[in-house]
Design an enzyme around this catalytic site. Structure first.
Site, PDB file in Angstrom:
ATOM      1  N   ARG A  88       2.691  29.512   2.744  1.00 26.65           N
ATOM      2  CA  ARG A  88       3.650  28.925   3.703  1.00 26.65           C
ATOM      3  C   ARG A  88       5.079  29.104   3.201  1.00 26.65           C
ATOM      4  NH1 ARG A  88       0.415  23.710   3.576  1.00 26.65           N
ATOM      5  NH2 ARG A  88      -1.263  24.032   5.058  1.00 26.65           N
TER       6      ARG A  88
ATOM      7  N   HIS B 112      -0.768  15.138   2.494  1.00 23.98           N
ATOM      8  CA  HIS B 112      -1.280  14.886   1.125  1.00 23.98           C
ATOM      9  C   HIS B 112      -1.130  13.410   0.764  1.00 23.98           C
ATOM     10  CE1 HIS B 112      -0.091  19.312   0.068  1.00 23.98           C
ATOM     11  NE2 HIS B 112      -1.389  19.263   0.321  1.00 23.98           N
TER      12      HIS B 112
ATOM     13  N   ARG C 130     -11.924  12.028   6.052  1.00 23.04           N
ATOM     14  CA  ARG C 130     -10.535  12.454   5.896  1.00 23.04           C
ATOM     15  C   ARG C 130     -10.038  12.914   7.261  1.00 23.04           C
ATOM     16  NH1 ARG C 130      -8.084  17.038   1.845  1.00 23.04           N
ATOM     17  NH2 ARG C 130      -5.939  16.594   2.391  1.00 23.04           N
TER      18      ARG C 130
ATOM     19  N   GLU D  35      -8.454  12.641  -4.540  1.00 23.05           N
ATOM     20  CA  GLU D  35      -8.376  12.169  -3.159  1.00 23.05           C
ATOM     21  C   GLU D  35      -9.685  11.536  -2.719  1.00 23.05           C
ATOM     22  OE1 GLU D  35      -5.984  15.155  -0.615  1.00 23.05           O
ATOM     23  OE2 GLU D  35      -6.497  16.239  -2.427  1.00 23.05           O
TER      24      GLU D  35
ATOM     25  N   ASN E  68     -15.125  15.630   4.845  1.00 18.89           N
ATOM     26  CA  ASN E  68     -13.880  16.326   5.168  1.00 18.89           C
ATOM     27  C   ASN E  68     -14.264  17.488   6.083  1.00 18.89           C
ATOM     28  OD1 ASN E  68     -11.428  17.595   5.243  1.00 18.89           O
ATOM     29  ND2 ASN E  68     -11.227  17.850   3.022  1.00 18.89           N
TER      30      ASN E  68
END
Ligand code: ADP
Length: 393
Positions: free
Chosen positions: A237, A178, A89, A380, A7
Protein backbone atom coordinates in the site's frame (compact mmCIF):
# COMPACT_ATOMS: atom_id res chain seq x y z
CA UNK A 1 -12.98 -21.74 29.28
CA UNK A 2 -12.66 -22.47 25.55
CA UNK A 3 -13.11 -19.57 23.13
CA UNK A 4 -13.26 -20.24 19.40
CA UNK A 5 -11.76 -17.29 17.52
CA UNK A 6 -12.90 -16.80 13.95
CA UNK A 7 -11.35 -14.50 11.36
CA UNK A 8 -13.39 -14.89 8.16
CA UNK A 9 -12.16 -13.53 4.84
CA UNK A 10 -13.90 -13.69 1.47
CA UNK A 11 -12.50 -17.13 0.58
CA UNK A 12 -10.80 -18.17 3.81
CA UNK A 13 -11.54 -18.65 7.48
CA UNK A 14 -8.91 -18.80 10.22
CA UNK A 15 -9.72 -20.35 13.57
CA UNK A 16 -8.11 -20.89 16.96
CA UNK A 17 -9.41 -22.57 20.08
CA UNK A 18 -7.98 -20.64 23.01
CA UNK A 19 -8.10 -20.54 26.78
CA UNK A 20 -8.59 -16.80 27.48
CA UNK A 21 -7.03 -17.01 30.95
CA UNK A 22 -3.74 -18.64 29.92
CA UNK A 23 -3.63 -17.73 26.22
CA UNK A 24 -2.96 -21.42 25.46
CA UNK A 25 -4.06 -22.41 21.96
CA UNK A 26 -5.20 -26.05 21.89
CA UNK A 27 -5.77 -26.15 18.11
CA UNK A 28 -5.79 -23.79 15.19
CA UNK A 29 -6.17 -23.82 11.46
CA UNK A 30 -7.25 -22.32 8.20
CA UNK A 31 -10.07 -23.17 5.81
CA UNK A 32 -9.09 -21.92 2.38
CA UNK A 33 -10.49 -21.91 -1.16
CA UNK A 34 -14.04 -21.45 0.17
CA UNK A 35 -16.40 -21.13 -2.79
CA UNK A 36 -13.79 -22.71 -5.09
CA UNK A 37 -13.24 -26.24 -3.77
CA UNK A 38 -12.19 -26.20 -0.12
CA UNK A 39 -9.18 -27.23 1.94
CA UNK A 40 -8.73 -27.52 5.68
CA UNK A 41 -5.31 -26.98 7.27
CA UNK A 42 -5.42 -28.01 10.92
CA UNK A 43 -2.70 -27.89 13.57
CA UNK A 44 -2.77 -29.42 17.01
CA UNK A 45 0.51 -29.33 18.94
CA UNK A 46 3.23 -30.08 16.42
CA UNK A 47 0.92 -32.21 14.32
CA UNK A 48 -0.45 -30.81 11.07
CA UNK A 49 -3.15 -32.25 8.83
CA UNK A 50 -4.46 -31.08 5.47
CA UNK A 51 -7.81 -32.30 4.15
CA UNK A 52 -9.66 -31.50 0.95
CA UNK A 53 -13.27 -30.90 2.00
CA UNK A 54 -15.92 -29.33 -0.25
CA UNK A 55 -16.68 -25.80 1.04
CA UNK A 56 -19.16 -24.10 -1.29
CA UNK A 57 -19.87 -21.52 1.45
CA UNK A 58 -18.57 -20.45 4.87
CA UNK A 59 -21.15 -22.77 6.50
CA UNK A 60 -19.33 -25.88 5.29
CA UNK A 61 -16.03 -24.34 6.43
CA UNK A 62 -17.40 -23.84 9.96
CA UNK A 63 -18.91 -27.34 9.93
CA UNK A 64 -15.52 -28.80 8.88
CA UNK A 65 -13.79 -26.78 11.62
CA UNK A 66 -16.15 -28.07 14.31
CA UNK A 67 -15.80 -31.61 13.00
CA UNK A 68 -12.00 -31.63 13.10
CA UNK A 69 -12.03 -30.03 16.58
CA UNK A 70 -14.02 -33.11 17.72
CA UNK A 71 -12.06 -35.63 15.63
CA UNK A 72 -10.84 -38.67 17.63
CA UNK A 73 -7.33 -38.30 16.20
CA UNK A 74 -6.82 -34.56 15.61
CA UNK A 75 -9.52 -33.09 17.85
CA UNK A 76 -9.22 -31.42 21.23
CA UNK A 77 -12.85 -31.43 22.41
CA UNK A 78 -15.52 -34.14 22.69
CA UNK A 79 -18.51 -31.98 21.91
CA UNK A 80 -19.36 -28.51 20.59
CA UNK A 81 -20.81 -27.80 24.05
CA UNK A 82 -17.22 -27.47 25.28
CA UNK A 83 -16.91 -24.25 23.24
CA UNK A 84 -18.11 -21.54 25.65
CA UNK A 85 -18.28 -18.73 23.10
CA UNK A 86 -17.13 -17.62 19.66
CA UNK A 87 -15.20 -14.37 19.12
CA UNK A 88 -15.35 -12.96 15.59
CA UNK A 89 -12.88 -10.47 14.21
CA UNK A 90 -14.85 -7.79 12.33
CA UNK A 91 -13.04 -5.18 10.28
CA UNK A 92 -15.23 -2.10 10.31
CA UNK A 93 -17.47 -1.00 13.15
CA UNK A 94 -18.03 2.46 11.66
CA UNK A 95 -19.56 4.90 14.13
CA UNK A 96 -21.81 2.13 15.45
CA UNK A 97 -19.33 0.29 17.71
CA UNK A 98 -17.08 1.69 20.42
CA UNK A 99 -16.29 -1.71 21.93
CA UNK A 100 -16.70 -5.44 21.40
CA UNK A 101 -20.25 -6.72 21.89
CA UNK A 102 -22.39 -9.83 22.09
CA UNK A 103 -23.98 -10.49 18.70
CA UNK A 104 -27.75 -10.23 18.32
CA UNK A 105 -30.02 -9.18 15.45
CA UNK A 106 -29.41 -5.46 16.10
CA UNK A 107 -25.63 -5.99 16.04
CA UNK A 108 -25.87 -7.89 12.74
CA UNK A 109 -27.97 -5.07 11.28
CA UNK A 110 -25.39 -2.50 12.45
CA UNK A 111 -22.47 -4.51 10.96
CA UNK A 112 -24.44 -4.63 7.69
CA UNK A 113 -24.85 -0.85 7.91
CA UNK A 114 -21.03 -0.59 7.97
CA UNK A 115 -20.60 -2.55 4.70
CA UNK A 116 -20.11 0.63 2.60
CA UNK A 117 -17.17 1.51 4.88
CA UNK A 118 -15.63 -1.98 4.77
CA UNK A 119 -16.93 -3.38 1.47
CA UNK A 120 -14.30 -6.13 1.14
CA UNK A 121 -14.19 -7.45 4.70
CA UNK A 122 -17.51 -6.85 6.46
CA UNK A 123 -19.56 -9.12 4.15
CA UNK A 124 -17.06 -11.96 4.75
CA UNK A 125 -17.08 -11.33 8.51
CA UNK A 126 -20.89 -11.52 8.42
CA UNK A 127 -20.76 -14.82 6.54
CA UNK A 128 -18.55 -16.21 9.30
CA UNK A 129 -20.97 -15.00 11.98
CA UNK A 130 -24.07 -16.33 10.22
CA UNK A 131 -22.41 -19.68 9.52
CA UNK A 132 -21.54 -20.07 13.23
CA UNK A 133 -25.04 -19.09 14.32
CA UNK A 134 -26.48 -21.73 12.00
CA UNK A 135 -24.32 -24.63 13.24
CA UNK A 136 -24.02 -23.66 16.92
CA UNK A 137 -27.21 -21.67 17.68
CA UNK A 138 -26.89 -21.96 21.47
CA UNK A 139 -23.30 -20.71 21.73
CA UNK A 140 -22.88 -16.96 22.39
CA UNK A 141 -21.10 -15.04 19.63
CA UNK A 142 -19.10 -11.84 20.14
CA UNK A 143 -17.93 -9.29 17.57
CA UNK A 144 -14.53 -7.64 18.09
CA UNK A 145 -13.94 -4.66 15.81
CA UNK A 146 -10.64 -3.54 14.29
CA UNK A 147 -11.83 0.07 14.55
CA UNK A 148 -13.27 0.12 18.10
CA UNK A 149 -10.06 0.95 20.02
CA UNK A 150 -9.68 4.15 18.00
CA UNK A 151 -13.13 5.52 18.84
CA UNK A 152 -11.67 7.55 21.72
CA UNK A 153 -9.94 9.90 19.23
CA UNK A 154 -11.00 13.54 19.58
CA UNK A 155 -12.73 15.23 16.60
CA UNK A 156 -9.56 17.15 15.66
CA UNK A 157 -7.92 13.78 14.99
CA UNK A 158 -10.79 11.97 13.29
CA UNK A 159 -12.46 14.69 11.23
CA UNK A 160 -11.28 15.27 7.67
CA UNK A 161 -11.20 18.90 6.55
CA UNK A 162 -13.81 18.36 3.84
CA UNK A 163 -17.44 19.58 3.64
CA UNK A 164 -19.39 18.53 6.75
CA UNK A 165 -22.15 16.81 4.78
CA UNK A 166 -19.81 13.90 3.98
CA UNK A 167 -19.26 13.37 7.70
CA UNK A 168 -22.87 13.92 8.72
CA UNK A 169 -24.56 12.03 5.88
CA UNK A 170 -21.96 9.41 5.02
CA UNK A 171 -19.82 8.97 8.18
CA UNK A 172 -16.64 9.84 6.24
CA UNK A 173 -13.91 10.31 8.87
CA UNK A 174 -10.73 8.70 10.19
CA UNK A 175 -11.46 5.34 11.84
CA UNK A 176 -8.12 3.52 12.02
CA UNK A 177 -7.48 -0.24 12.03
CA UNK A 178 -5.36 -2.88 13.82
CA UNK A 179 -7.28 -1.68 16.89
CA UNK A 180 -7.21 -5.09 18.56
CA UNK A 181 -3.42 -5.18 18.22
CA UNK A 182 -2.96 -1.59 19.44
CA UNK A 183 -5.25 -2.35 22.39
CA UNK A 184 -3.33 -5.50 23.31
CA UNK A 185 0.05 -3.74 23.13
CA UNK A 186 -1.22 -0.72 25.12
CA UNK A 187 -2.56 -3.02 27.83
CA UNK A 188 0.57 -5.20 27.93
CA UNK A 189 2.87 -2.15 27.93
CA UNK A 190 1.04 -0.75 30.97
CA UNK A 191 1.86 -4.02 32.77
CA UNK A 192 5.48 -3.92 31.60
CA UNK A 193 6.18 -0.32 32.65
CA UNK A 194 4.06 -0.68 35.80
CA UNK A 195 1.96 2.42 35.14
CA UNK A 196 -1.52 3.18 33.83
CA UNK A 197 -1.03 6.89 33.17
CA UNK A 198 1.56 7.45 30.47
CA UNK A 199 1.87 8.54 26.86
CA UNK A 200 3.00 6.14 24.17
CA UNK A 201 3.26 5.63 20.43
CA UNK A 202 2.71 2.07 19.23
CA UNK A 203 4.20 1.11 15.86
CA UNK A 204 2.35 -1.93 14.43
CA UNK A 205 4.69 -2.65 11.53
CA UNK A 206 3.86 -5.68 9.42
CA UNK A 207 2.76 -6.25 5.87
CA UNK A 208 0.08 -3.70 6.77
CA UNK A 209 1.36 -1.03 9.13
CA UNK A 210 -0.28 1.52 11.38
CA UNK A 211 0.71 3.63 14.34
CA UNK A 212 -1.31 4.92 17.28
CA UNK A 213 -0.81 7.79 19.72
CA UNK A 214 -2.12 6.51 23.07
CA UNK A 215 -2.61 8.39 26.35
CA UNK A 216 -3.48 6.49 29.54
CA UNK A 217 -4.50 3.47 27.44
CA UNK A 218 -6.83 5.48 25.16
CA UNK A 219 -6.21 6.15 21.50
CA UNK A 220 -5.74 9.84 20.61
CA UNK A 221 -4.75 9.50 16.95
CA UNK A 222 -3.83 6.85 14.41
CA UNK A 223 -2.30 6.74 10.95
CA UNK A 224 -4.87 4.70 9.01
CA UNK A 225 -8.04 6.49 8.01
CA UNK A 226 -11.43 5.68 6.52
CA UNK A 227 -9.64 2.66 5.06
CA UNK A 228 -6.33 0.89 5.78
CA UNK A 229 -4.69 2.66 2.80
CA UNK A 230 -3.66 5.75 4.77
CA UNK A 231 -0.59 6.41 6.90
CA UNK A 232 2.91 5.03 6.46
CA UNK A 233 3.83 3.18 3.24
CA UNK A 234 3.33 -0.58 3.63
CA UNK A 235 4.17 -3.87 1.91
CA UNK A 236 1.95 -3.14 -1.09
CA UNK A 237 0.00 0.00 0.00
CA UNK A 238 1.14 3.51 -0.83
CA UNK A 239 0.18 5.02 2.51
CA UNK A 240 -0.64 8.77 2.54
CA UNK A 241 -0.88 10.24 -0.92
CA UNK A 242 -2.12 13.47 -2.51
CA UNK A 243 -5.63 12.75 -3.88
CA UNK A 244 -4.65 14.56 -7.09
CA UNK A 245 -2.37 11.63 -7.94
CA UNK A 246 -5.53 9.56 -8.43
CA UNK A 247 -7.07 12.21 -10.68
CA UNK A 248 -3.87 12.50 -12.74
CA UNK A 249 -3.43 8.74 -13.27
CA UNK A 250 -7.12 8.10 -14.00
CA UNK A 251 -7.24 10.92 -16.56
CA UNK A 252 -3.96 10.13 -18.26
CA UNK A 253 -4.32 6.35 -18.45
CA UNK A 254 -8.12 6.08 -18.70
CA UNK A 255 -8.10 4.08 -15.48
CA UNK A 256 -11.19 3.79 -13.29
CA UNK A 257 -10.98 5.08 -9.72
CA UNK A 258 -11.46 1.48 -8.50
CA UNK A 259 -8.55 0.24 -10.62
CA UNK A 260 -6.37 3.11 -9.45
CA UNK A 261 -7.20 2.34 -5.79
CA UNK A 262 -6.43 -1.31 -6.45
CA UNK A 263 -3.00 -0.21 -7.71
CA UNK A 264 -2.48 1.93 -4.58
CA UNK A 265 -3.51 -0.97 -2.31
CA UNK A 266 -1.87 -3.93 -4.03
CA UNK A 267 0.95 -2.74 -6.28
CA UNK A 268 2.48 0.16 -4.36
CA UNK A 269 4.46 0.58 -1.14
CA UNK A 270 7.65 -1.41 -0.62
CA UNK A 271 6.86 -3.61 -3.62
CA UNK A 272 6.71 -0.61 -5.95
CA UNK A 273 9.67 1.32 -4.55
CA UNK A 274 11.96 -1.71 -4.50
CA UNK A 275 10.66 -3.30 -7.69
CA UNK A 276 11.56 -6.57 -5.96
CA UNK A 277 9.26 -7.57 -3.08
CA UNK A 278 6.87 -6.43 -0.37
CA UNK A 279 8.69 -8.57 2.19
CA UNK A 280 11.13 -6.70 4.41
CA UNK A 281 13.48 -9.70 4.52
CA UNK A 282 13.85 -9.62 0.74
CA UNK A 283 14.44 -5.87 0.87
CA UNK A 284 17.16 -6.35 3.46
CA UNK A 285 18.85 -9.03 1.34
CA UNK A 286 18.60 -6.77 -1.71
CA UNK A 287 19.99 -3.74 0.12
CA UNK A 288 22.91 -5.82 1.46
CA UNK A 289 23.74 -6.82 -2.12
CA UNK A 290 23.80 -3.16 -3.14
CA UNK A 291 20.31 -2.81 -4.66
CA UNK A 292 19.63 0.92 -4.23
CA UNK A 293 15.89 0.58 -4.76
CA UNK A 294 15.62 -1.93 -1.90
CA UNK A 295 17.64 0.42 0.30
CA UNK A 296 15.43 3.37 -0.70
CA UNK A 297 12.24 1.42 0.11
CA UNK A 298 13.49 0.56 3.60
CA UNK A 299 14.75 4.07 4.27
CA UNK A 300 11.49 5.62 3.08
CA UNK A 301 9.59 3.31 5.44
CA UNK A 302 11.75 4.10 8.48
CA UNK A 303 11.68 7.82 7.65
CA UNK A 304 7.87 7.91 7.48
CA UNK A 305 7.51 5.87 10.69
CA UNK A 306 9.90 8.24 12.49
CA UNK A 307 8.03 11.28 11.10
CA UNK A 308 4.79 10.01 12.61
CA UNK A 309 6.47 9.32 15.97
CA UNK A 310 7.61 12.95 15.93
CA UNK A 311 4.13 14.15 14.96
CA UNK A 312 2.50 12.07 17.69
CA UNK A 313 5.06 13.22 20.27
CA UNK A 314 3.85 16.74 19.43
CA UNK A 315 0.19 15.68 19.51
CA UNK A 316 0.62 14.11 22.96
CA UNK A 317 2.91 16.89 24.26
CA UNK A 318 5.74 14.40 24.71
CA UNK A 319 5.86 10.62 25.01
CA UNK A 320 7.12 8.25 27.70
CA UNK A 321 7.17 4.99 25.74
CA UNK A 322 7.67 3.86 22.15
CA UNK A 323 6.65 0.31 21.24
CA UNK A 324 7.29 -1.88 18.20
CA UNK A 325 5.06 -4.81 17.27
CA UNK A 326 3.92 -7.12 14.38
CA UNK A 327 6.09 -8.98 11.85
CA UNK A 328 8.51 -6.16 11.02
CA UNK A 329 8.37 -4.38 14.38
CA UNK A 330 9.07 -7.59 16.30
CA UNK A 331 11.72 -9.02 13.99
CA UNK A 332 13.41 -6.41 11.84
CA UNK A 333 16.27 -5.25 14.03
CA UNK A 334 17.55 -2.77 11.44
CA UNK A 335 14.17 -1.09 10.93
CA UNK A 336 13.94 -0.50 14.69
CA UNK A 337 17.50 0.81 14.77
CA UNK A 338 16.92 3.18 11.83
CA UNK A 339 13.63 4.56 13.22
CA UNK A 340 15.25 5.21 16.60
CA UNK A 341 18.25 6.85 14.95
CA UNK A 342 15.92 9.37 13.27
CA UNK A 343 14.50 10.06 16.74
CA UNK A 344 17.89 10.75 18.33
CA UNK A 345 17.05 14.48 18.32
CA UNK A 346 14.42 13.86 21.02
CA UNK A 347 16.74 11.76 23.17
CA UNK A 348 15.63 8.29 22.03
CA UNK A 349 18.55 5.88 22.50
CA UNK A 350 18.54 2.12 22.08
CA UNK A 351 21.15 -0.43 23.10
CA UNK A 352 22.35 -2.29 19.95
CA UNK A 353 22.99 -5.42 22.00
CA UNK A 354 19.46 -5.47 23.45
CA UNK A 355 18.00 -4.60 20.03
CA UNK A 356 19.77 -7.52 18.35
CA UNK A 357 17.13 -10.06 19.41
CA UNK A 358 14.06 -10.90 17.32
CA UNK A 359 10.50 -11.66 18.32
CA UNK A 360 10.96 -11.26 22.09
CA UNK A 361 9.13 -9.10 24.59
CA UNK A 362 11.90 -6.78 25.80
CA UNK A 363 13.03 -3.27 26.59
CA UNK A 364 15.64 -2.12 24.08
CA UNK A 365 16.34 1.46 25.22
CA UNK A 366 19.38 2.54 27.25
CA UNK A 367 18.87 3.72 30.87
CA UNK A 368 19.53 7.35 29.79
CA UNK A 369 17.04 7.30 26.86
CA UNK A 370 14.38 10.03 27.14
CA UNK A 371 11.77 7.49 26.07
CA UNK A 372 11.48 3.81 27.05
CA UNK A 373 11.57 1.74 23.88
CA UNK A 374 10.01 -1.75 23.99
CA UNK A 375 9.35 -4.62 21.63
CA UNK A 376 5.95 -6.09 22.54
CA UNK A 377 4.89 -9.04 20.34
CA UNK A 378 1.23 -8.56 19.52
CA UNK A 379 -1.46 -11.12 20.31
CA UNK A 380 -4.71 -10.10 18.66
CA UNK A 381 -6.23 -13.54 19.24
CA UNK A 382 -5.68 -13.32 22.99
CA UNK A 383 -7.33 -9.89 23.01
CA UNK A 384 -10.33 -11.27 21.08
CA UNK A 385 -10.55 -14.26 23.44
CA UNK A 386 -10.35 -12.03 26.54
CA UNK A 387 -12.97 -9.57 25.24
CA UNK A 388 -15.23 -12.49 24.33
CA UNK A 389 -14.82 -14.25 27.70
CA UNK A 390 -15.45 -10.99 29.57
CA UNK A 391 -18.68 -10.31 27.66
CA UNK A 392 -20.19 -13.77 28.01
CA UNK A 393 -19.24 -14.36 31.67
P1 ADP B 1 0.38 -8.95 8.34
O1 ADP B 1 0.15 -7.48 8.20
O2 ADP B 1 0.13 -9.72 7.09
O3 ADP B 1 -0.26 -9.55 9.59
P2 ADP B 1 2.87 -9.52 9.71
O4 ADP B 1 2.66 -8.70 10.92
O5 ADP B 1 2.86 -11.00 9.85
O6 ADP B 1 1.93 -9.07 8.53
O7 ADP B 1 4.25 -9.09 9.08
C1 ADP B 1 4.72 -9.68 7.91
C2 ADP B 1 6.04 -9.06 7.52
O8 ADP B 1 6.97 -9.19 8.62
C3 ADP B 1 6.68 -9.79 6.36
O9 ADP B 1 6.32 -9.19 5.16
C4 ADP B 1 8.15 -9.61 6.63
O10 ADP B 1 8.58 -8.52 5.83
C5 ADP B 1 8.27 -9.21 8.08
N1 ADP B 1 9.11 -10.18 8.81
C6 ADP B 1 8.74 -11.34 9.35
N2 ADP B 1 9.80 -11.96 9.93
C7 ADP B 1 10.85 -11.14 9.76
C8 ADP B 1 12.23 -11.20 10.12
N3 ADP B 1 12.74 -12.23 10.78
N4 ADP B 1 13.01 -10.15 9.77
C9 ADP B 1 12.51 -9.11 9.09
N5 ADP B 1 11.23 -9.00 8.73
C10 ADP B 1 10.42 -10.00 9.04
Amino acid sequence: MNILIINAGSSSLKYQLMNPETGDVSAKGLCERIGIDGRLNHKVGDEKVVKDIPMPTHSEAIAATLEILQDPQYGVIKSVDEIDAVGHRVLHGGMEFFASCVINDDVIAAIKKCIPLGPLHNPANLMGIEACQAVMPKTPQVAVFDTAFHMTMPPKAYRYAIPTEYYENDSIRRYGFHGTSHKYVAKRTAELVGKTEFKMVNCHLGNGSSMAAIKDGKCQDTTMGLSPLAGVPMGTRSGDIDACVVQFICNKYGMSVDDCLNMLNKKSGMLALSGVSSDFRDLEDGAKKGDENCALARDKFCYEVAKYVGAYAAALNGIDVLTFTAGVGENDVNVRAAVCEYLGFMGVKIDPELNSKRGKEMKISTPDSSVEVWVVPTNEELMIAQDTAELVK
